[in-house]
Scaffold this active site. Structure first.
Site, PDB file in Angstrom:
ATOM      1  N   GLY A  12      12.062  -2.062  -9.138  1.00  0.00           N
ATOM      2  CA  GLY A  12      11.036  -2.778  -8.381  1.00  0.00           C
ATOM      3  C   GLY A  12       9.771  -1.949  -8.196  1.00  0.00           C
ATOM      4  O   GLY A  12       9.476  -1.043  -8.998  1.00  0.00           O
ATOM      5  N   PRO A  91      16.158  -6.295   2.338  1.00  0.00           N
ATOM      6  CA  PRO A  91      15.401  -7.293   3.114  1.00  0.00           C
ATOM      7  C   PRO A  91      15.897  -7.407   4.556  1.00  0.00           C
ATOM      8  O   PRO A  91      16.978  -6.905   4.873  1.00  0.00           O
ATOM      9  CB  PRO A  91      15.662  -8.599   2.359  1.00  0.00           C
ATOM     10  CG  PRO A  91      16.940  -8.376   1.621  1.00  0.00           C
ATOM     11  CD  PRO A  91      17.035  -6.914   1.334  1.00  0.00           C
ATOM     12  N   GLU A 160      10.723   7.054   0.035  1.00  0.00           N
ATOM     13  CA  GLU A 160       9.495   6.944  -0.738  1.00  0.00           C
ATOM     14  C   GLU A 160       8.332   6.668   0.201  1.00  0.00           C
ATOM     15  O   GLU A 160       8.418   5.808   1.055  1.00  0.00           O
ATOM     16  CB  GLU A 160       9.661   5.796  -1.732  1.00  0.00           C
ATOM     17  CG  GLU A 160       8.609   5.777  -2.779  1.00  0.00           C
ATOM     18  CD  GLU A 160       8.430   7.150  -3.375  1.00  0.00           C
ATOM     19  OE1 GLU A 160       9.256   7.568  -4.173  1.00  0.00           O
ATOM     20  OE2 GLU A 160       7.438   7.824  -3.012  1.00  0.00           O
ATOM     21  N   PHE A 271      -1.862  -6.523   9.225  1.00  0.00           N
ATOM     22  CA  PHE A 271      -1.213  -5.799   8.122  1.00  0.00           C
ATOM     23  C   PHE A 271      -0.133  -6.667   7.493  1.00  0.00           C
ATOM     24  O   PHE A 271       0.451  -7.532   8.126  1.00  0.00           O
ATOM     25  CB  PHE A 271      -0.657  -4.446   8.571  1.00  0.00           C
ATOM     26  CG  PHE A 271       0.401  -4.491   9.658  1.00  0.00           C
ATOM     27  CD1 PHE A 271       1.702  -4.922   9.397  1.00  0.00           C
ATOM     28  CD2 PHE A 271       0.103  -4.075  10.945  1.00  0.00           C
ATOM     29  CE1 PHE A 271       2.668  -4.944  10.393  1.00  0.00           C
ATOM     30  CE2 PHE A 271       1.068  -4.091  11.953  1.00  0.00           C
ATOM     31  CZ  PHE A 271       2.361  -4.541  11.670  1.00  0.00           C
ATOM     32  N   CYS A 275       6.904  -3.410   3.740  1.00  0.00           N
ATOM     33  CA  CYS A 275       7.562  -2.370   4.544  1.00  0.00           C
ATOM     34  C   CYS A 275       7.282  -2.402   6.039  1.00  0.00           C
ATOM     35  O   CYS A 275       8.220  -2.294   6.835  1.00  0.00           O
ATOM     36  CB  CYS A 275       7.173  -0.998   4.009  1.00  0.00           C
ATOM     37  SG  CYS A 275       7.972  -0.659   2.452  1.00  0.00           S
TER      38      CYS A 275
END
Ligand code: UDX
Ligand code: UDX
Length: 479
Positions: A12, A91, A160, A271, A275
């Site tokens: 992804g 998710p 990450e 926003f 994430c």
């Protein structure tokens, strides 16, 4: 053991770019990215990669077929690798305990079960996906409960921090790499192996090592802090609009303090992205489970403020257009959650579009990188509408900003694409119905120039006089 082969489960936004950069920087390591989706892997192996990310095509072009491979053969990938990244999606749960807040770890769990079934020899398993604190422990439990002779595992957390749109630069010039592991000689040895991979291009001083849980929590905390700054400046944007202060001037003055810093203080329509919301909801849920309701409520407010900002902006559009947008033609410029990506996950544009459609507007949408099918999928999702057939009648997708804005009553700018600053607004104005409105949800346009053309302009965090005024001093807006 020296790492010679890496396998990454999940091709992804995270797995693909991360492994491409590892392959670029470690020519002696073979990196195989595996995914259960045949379509995704076919795209990674084609000329048109499945994600748009500046610089990615070049990196993939240099390494693919040499030491970088994309495959659906998950089994061989796992079997051959010394180190396995888990980069599947996590998710928010849509049902059951923790619905709407907790992370759904079903894909992480199934990856762990697959590794337990297939792996031979020593393996370092690295969680790259953002997970709740103590998820590494669950992975380890699965692996050790299915223990077979001759196989041993170490679990590391290596979150990450890349942001979409700047992923390659974020990976190549990372501020820091974070590696969490077990506090044991075996744990330290595994951390060391992963350090050696990153050390090829990241200075050792910027590779931070911690215990596993600190690493897992740091990822959630970093995203919570970043989102909190946006909600903080957005909350002040409402005060600016009510008082005559300009939020860009406030952000500049506040951010000049080196203790605060100038980044992530850009007021906006809200926003988005895969994430921020997910990770904060996850943090809130964890706090509630740990019986820390005050802490949970504190972070929940960051999400609530973001919802408020999106609603406030949509309400402003409707209010300005004489309190009704029924049958009005509205051009939406930008649909991605930020510029330089085609990703629309949690994009504030979806919220704005839904509100306008609920009020009966006809939308003309243009985004430079989001596919038409993606926009339609987002707007016909059951969380957006019970009547997908209506949406299809009321939404048209355009291939450029000029045709999207033609014959419309208003422009609503939702994404800060650079090309929107360079448009010929005289030409756009000439093609629009009058009075022509423009709502700048990203504060990127030259509002005074637009007013001089004749537009009625509204933006975030700044009250604009209805008549044209000369360019104000200190204004950071540009076009
Ligand atoms: C996702 C999350 O959004 C992020 O929070 C987390 O840190 C990492 O995972 P992303 O890479 O953006 O990041 O997700 P996505 O683009 O959906 O990619 C996940 C990939 O995993 C998909 O291609 C999916 O097909 C694949 N996958 C998922 C598997 O190969 N096996 C599975 O069992 C589940
Ligand atoms: C974020 C984190 O930055 C990254 O470190 C983490 O690994 C994943 O989540 P991403 O979601 O890709 O990355 O993009 P980011 O640049 O953080 O922007 C998130 C959202 O905040 C976007 O919608 C953006 O437009 C918005 N934003 C950002 C603002 O509204 N104002 C700002 O000042 C900065």
């Amino acid at each position: 053991m020296a790492i010679k082969k890496i396998c990454c489960i999940g091709a992804g936004y995270v797995g693909g770019p991360t492994c491409s950069v590892i392959a670029l920087k470690c020519s002696d390591i073979t990196v195989t990215v595996v995914d259960k989706s045949k379509e995704r892997i076919a795209q990674w192996n084609s000329e048109k990669l499945p994600i748009y990310e500046p610089g990615l095509d070049e990196v993939v072009g240099k390494c693919r077929g040499k030491n970088l491979f994309f495959s659906t053969d998950i089994e061989t990938g796992i079997k051959e690798a010394d180190l396995i990244f888990i980069s599947v999606n996590t998710p928010t749960k849509t049902f059951g305990n923790g619905r709407g807040r907790a992370a759904d770890l079903k894909y992480v769990e199934s990856a762990a079960r697959m590794i337990a079934e297939i792996a031979t020899g020593d393996k370092i398993v690295v969680e790259k996906s953002t997970v709740p604190v103590r998820a590494a422990e669950s992975i380890l439990n699965i692996l050790r409960a299915n223990h077979r002779p001759g196989v041993s595992y170490q679990i590391l957390s290596n979150p990450e921090f890349l942001a979409e749109g700047t992923a390659i630069d974020d990976l190549v010039n990372a501020d820091r790499v974070l590696i969490g592991g077990e506090n044991s000689p075996e744990g330290h040895a595994a951390i060391e192996e992963l350090c050696k991979v990153y050390e090829r291009w990241i200075p050792r001083a910027n590779i931070l090592t911690t215990n596993t849980w600190s690493s897992e929590l740091s990822k959630l905390a970093a995203n919570a802090f970043l989102a909190q700054r946006i909600s903080s400046i957005n909350s002040l944007s409402a005060v600016c609009e009510a008082t005559g202060a300009d939020v860009s001037e406030v952000a500049r003055a506040v951010g000049w303090d080196s203790r605060i810093g100038s980044k992530f203080l850009q007021a906006s329509v809200g926003f988005g992205g895969s994430c921020f919301q997910k990770d904060i909801l996850n943090l809130v849920y964890i706090c509630e489970c740990l019986n820390l309701p005050e802490v949970a409520a504190y972070w929940q407010q960051v999400i609530d403020m973001n919802e408020y900002q999106k609603s406030r902006f949509s309400a402003k559009v409707i209010e300005s257009l004489f309190n009704t947008v029924t049958d009005k033609q509205i051009a939406m410029l930008g649909f991605a959650f930020k510029k330089n990506t085609g990703d629309t996950r949690e994009s504030p544009a979806i919220h704005v579009a839904k509100t306008l459609l609920d009020e009966g507007a006809k939308l003309h949408i243009y985004d430079p990188k989001v596919e038409e099918s993606q926009i339609m999928e987002d707007l016909t999702h059951p969380s957006v509408t019970d009547h997908p057939e209506n949406i299809k009648r009321h939404v048209s997708i355009y291939r450029d900003a000029y045709s999207a804005t033609k014959d419309t009553h208003a422009i609503v700018l939702c994404t800060e694409w650079d090309e929107f600053m360079a448009l010929d607004y005289e030409k756009i104005y000439a093609g629009m119905m009058k009075p022509a409105y423009i709502f700048d949800g990203r504060k990127i346009l030259d509002h005074n120039a637009l007013q001089r053309i004749g537009f009625i302009v509204q933006t975030i965090g700044k009250k604009l006089a209805r008549t044209a005024v000369s360019r104000s001093w200190g204004s950071q807006s540009q076009m």
